[in-house]
Design a protein around this motif. Sequence first.
Motif, PDB file in Angstrom:
ATOM      1  N   LYS A  90      -5.013 -16.259  -3.990  1.00 18.99           N
ATOM      2  CA  LYS A  90      -5.305 -15.003  -4.695  1.00 18.99           C
ATOM      3  C   LYS A  90      -4.055 -14.147  -4.925  1.00 18.99           C
ATOM      4  N   GLY A  91      -2.865 -14.722  -4.679  1.00 17.56           N
ATOM      5  CA  GLY A  91      -1.637 -14.033  -5.078  1.00 17.56           C
ATOM      6  C   GLY A  91      -0.798 -13.397  -3.994  1.00 17.56           C
ATOM      7  N   SER A  92      -1.015 -13.762  -2.742  1.00 11.86           N
ATOM      8  CA  SER A  92      -0.238 -13.103  -1.687  1.00 11.86           C
ATOM      9  C   SER A  92       1.257 -13.429  -1.752  1.00 11.86           C
ATOM     10  N   GLN A  93       1.634 -14.578  -2.298  1.00 11.39           N
ATOM     11  CA  GLN A  93       3.066 -14.886  -2.411  1.00 11.39           C
ATOM     12  C   GLN A  93       3.750 -13.894  -3.345  1.00 11.39           C
ATOM     13  N   GLN A  94       3.086 -13.506  -4.404  1.00  7.61           N
ATOM     14  CA  GLN A  94       3.656 -12.522  -5.321  1.00  7.61           C
ATOM     15  C   GLN A  94       3.769 -11.148  -4.648  1.00  7.61           C
ATOM     16  N   VAL A  95       2.784 -10.830  -3.806  1.00  8.70           N
ATOM     17  CA  VAL A  95       2.844  -9.588  -3.027  1.00  8.70           C
ATOM     18  C   VAL A  95       4.049  -9.643  -2.085  1.00  8.70           C
ATOM     19  N   MET A  96       4.214 -10.769  -1.401  1.00  4.46           N
ATOM     20  CA  MET A  96       5.365 -10.957  -0.505  1.00  4.46           C
ATOM     21  C   MET A  96       6.672 -10.804  -1.293  1.00  4.46           C
ATOM     22  N   ASP A  97       6.746 -11.446  -2.451  1.00  7.52           N
ATOM     23  CA  ASP A  97       7.954 -11.372  -3.272  1.00  7.52           C
ATOM     24  C   ASP A  97       8.292  -9.928  -3.644  1.00  7.52           C
ATOM     25  N   LYS A  98       7.279  -9.123  -3.917  1.00  3.46           N
ATOM     26  CA  LYS A  98       7.508  -7.719  -4.296  1.00  3.46           C
ATOM     27  C   LYS A  98       8.021  -6.922  -3.096  1.00  3.46           C
ATOM     28  N   PHE A  99       7.456  -7.160  -1.906  1.00  2.00           N
ATOM     29  CA  PHE A  99       7.975  -6.499  -0.702  1.00  2.00           C
ATOM     30  C   PHE A  99       9.438  -6.880  -0.492  1.00  2.00           C
ATOM     31  N   GLU A 100       9.751  -8.162  -0.637  1.00  2.00           N
ATOM     32  CA  GLU A 100      11.135  -8.627  -0.484  1.00  2.00           C
ATOM     33  C   GLU A 100      12.058  -7.895  -1.456  1.00  2.00           C
ATOM     34  N   GLU A 101      11.634  -7.816  -2.716  1.00  2.00           N
ATOM     35  CA  GLU A 101      12.444  -7.163  -3.757  1.00  2.00           C
ATOM     36  C   GLU A 101      12.670  -5.692  -3.445  1.00  2.00           C
ATOM     37  N   LEU A 102      11.599  -4.965  -3.126  1.00  3.33           N
ATOM     38  CA  LEU A 102      11.703  -3.520  -2.923  1.00  3.33           C
ATOM     39  C   LEU A 102      12.390  -3.135  -1.613  1.00  3.33           C
ATOM     40  N   LEU A 103      12.220  -3.953  -0.584  1.00  5.70           N
ATOM     41  CA  LEU A 103      12.835  -3.644   0.712  1.00  5.70           C
ATOM     42  C   LEU A 103      14.203  -4.291   0.883  1.00  5.70           C
ATOM     43  N   GLY A 104      14.497  -5.285   0.049  1.00  2.21           N
ATOM     44  CA  GLY A 104      15.785  -5.970   0.143  1.00  2.21           C
ATOM     45  C   GLY A 104      15.913  -6.859   1.363  1.00  2.21           C
ATOM     46  N   ILE A 105      14.783  -7.381   1.837  1.00  2.71           N
ATOM     47  CA  ILE A 105      14.787  -8.250   3.023  1.00  2.71           C
ATOM     48  C   ILE A 105      13.901  -9.466   2.790  1.00  2.71           C
ATOM     49  N   PRO A 131      -6.158 -11.040  -1.415  1.00  2.00           N
ATOM     50  CA  PRO A 131      -5.056 -11.196  -0.474  1.00  2.00           C
ATOM     51  C   PRO A 131      -4.940  -9.970   0.433  1.00  2.00           C
ATOM     52  N   ALA A 132      -4.668 -10.225   1.679  1.00  2.00           N
ATOM     53  CA  ALA A 132      -4.618  -9.152   2.674  1.00  2.00           C
ATOM     54  C   ALA A 132      -3.250  -9.090   3.340  1.00  2.00           C
ATOM     55  N   LEU A 133      -2.947  -7.924   3.872  1.00  2.00           N
ATOM     56  CA  LEU A 133      -1.756  -7.754   4.692  1.00  2.00           C
ATOM     57  C   LEU A 133      -2.078  -6.746   5.773  1.00  2.00           C
ATOM     58  N   SER A 134      -1.254  -6.734   6.801  1.00  2.00           N
ATOM     59  CA  SER A 134      -1.442  -5.743   7.853  1.00  2.00           C
ATOM     60  C   SER A 134      -0.123  -5.039   8.117  1.00  2.00           C
ATOM     61  N   ILE A 135      -0.220  -3.777   8.449  1.00  2.00           N
ATOM     62  CA  ILE A 135       0.949  -2.999   8.847  1.00  2.00           C
ATOM     63  C   ILE A 135       0.591  -2.333  10.168  1.00  2.00           C
ATOM     64  N   LYS A 138      -3.105  -2.140  10.845  1.00  2.00           N
ATOM     65  CA  LYS A 138      -3.968  -1.628   9.772  1.00  2.00           C
ATOM     66  C   LYS A 138      -4.017  -2.683   8.668  1.00  2.00           C
ATOM     67  N   VAL A 139      -5.225  -3.116   8.312  1.00  2.00           N
ATOM     68  CA  VAL A 139      -5.390  -4.167   7.310  1.00  2.00           C
ATOM     69  C   VAL A 139      -5.596  -3.546   5.925  1.00  2.00           C
ATOM     70  N   TYR A 140      -4.857  -4.080   4.979  1.00  2.00           N
ATOM     71  CA  TYR A 140      -4.979  -3.674   3.579  1.00  2.00           C
ATOM     72  C   TYR A 140      -5.680  -4.810   2.830  1.00  2.00           C
ATOM     73  N   PRO A 141      -6.859  -4.538   2.225  1.00  2.00           N
ATOM     74  CA  PRO A 141      -7.608  -5.585   1.527  1.00  2.00           C
ATOM     75  C   PRO A 141      -7.231  -5.701   0.052  1.00  2.00           C
ATOM     76  N   LYS A 142      -7.407  -6.903  -0.491  1.00  2.00           N
ATOM     77  CA  LYS A 142      -7.260  -7.162  -1.936  1.00  2.00           C
ATOM     78  C   LYS A 142      -6.030  -6.496  -2.524  1.00  2.00           C
ATOM     79  N   VAL A 148       2.239  -2.440  -4.054  1.00  2.00           N
ATOM     80  CA  VAL A 148       3.261  -2.597  -3.013  1.00  2.00           C
ATOM     81  C   VAL A 148       4.166  -1.369  -2.919  1.00  2.00           C
ATOM     82  N   LYS A 149       4.652  -0.878  -4.035  1.00  2.00           N
ATOM     83  CA  LYS A 149       5.544   0.286  -4.017  1.00  2.00           C
ATOM     84  C   LYS A 149       4.855   1.494  -3.389  1.00  2.00           C
ATOM     85  N   ASP A 150       3.592   1.715  -3.727  1.00  2.00           N
ATOM     86  CA  ASP A 150       2.848   2.839  -3.154  1.00  2.00           C
ATOM     87  C   ASP A 150       2.646   2.673  -1.652  1.00  2.00           C
ATOM     88  N   ILE A 151       2.411   1.441  -1.213  1.00  2.00           N
ATOM     89  CA  ILE A 151       2.245   1.191   0.225  1.00  2.00           C
ATOM     90  C   ILE A 151       3.536   1.520   0.959  1.00  2.00           C
TER      91      ILE A 151
END
Length: 162
Positions: A90-105, A131-135, A138-142, A148-151
């Motif tokens: 459902k696209g979590s790799q693209q979400v990961m890629d965006k975090f990598e891009e925006l955070l530079g890590i 796709p889900a993530l946790s911080i 705290k779980v973020y759904p769909k 990503v930028k807003d998170i």
Amino acid sequence: MEKLQAKAVEQITEIVHRYKDEETPLMMILEAIQSEYGYIPLEVQELVSSLTGVPVAEIYGVVTFYSFFSLTPKGKYVIGVCLGTACYVKGSQQVMDKFEELLGIKPGETSADGLFTLDALRCIGACGIAPALSINGKVYPKVQVSQVKDIINEYRAKEGAN
């Protein structure tokens, strides 16, 4: 071991002694150290080895085998992006890629400001909301790439308020 401050040596020694009578104390010792300091660097592993008689190689093997142990400090906010099958489809790799891009890590790294650590997770048991993530638990759904930028900004704003 000379890099460790005396107070840290004292605390780690106390942790080791707390579990000395357990049949297999290493995991308990390492969990307590990880909980106290957030990571288990080589200097600490050497100290644990000298106090327990467990070879450093064995301790290092345990620390690197289990994903909840870390060799380096984690950021204040640990972002775990699920890359399990349901989330990935459902696209979590693209979400990961965006975090990598925006955070530079990359996954496993911490941002220069020490705020964020990015982790790739295999499954967080939230397949129905993929796709889900946790911080920090705290779980973020769909999650969509557009969110990503807003998170990230949500957590940066918390730092501005402190």
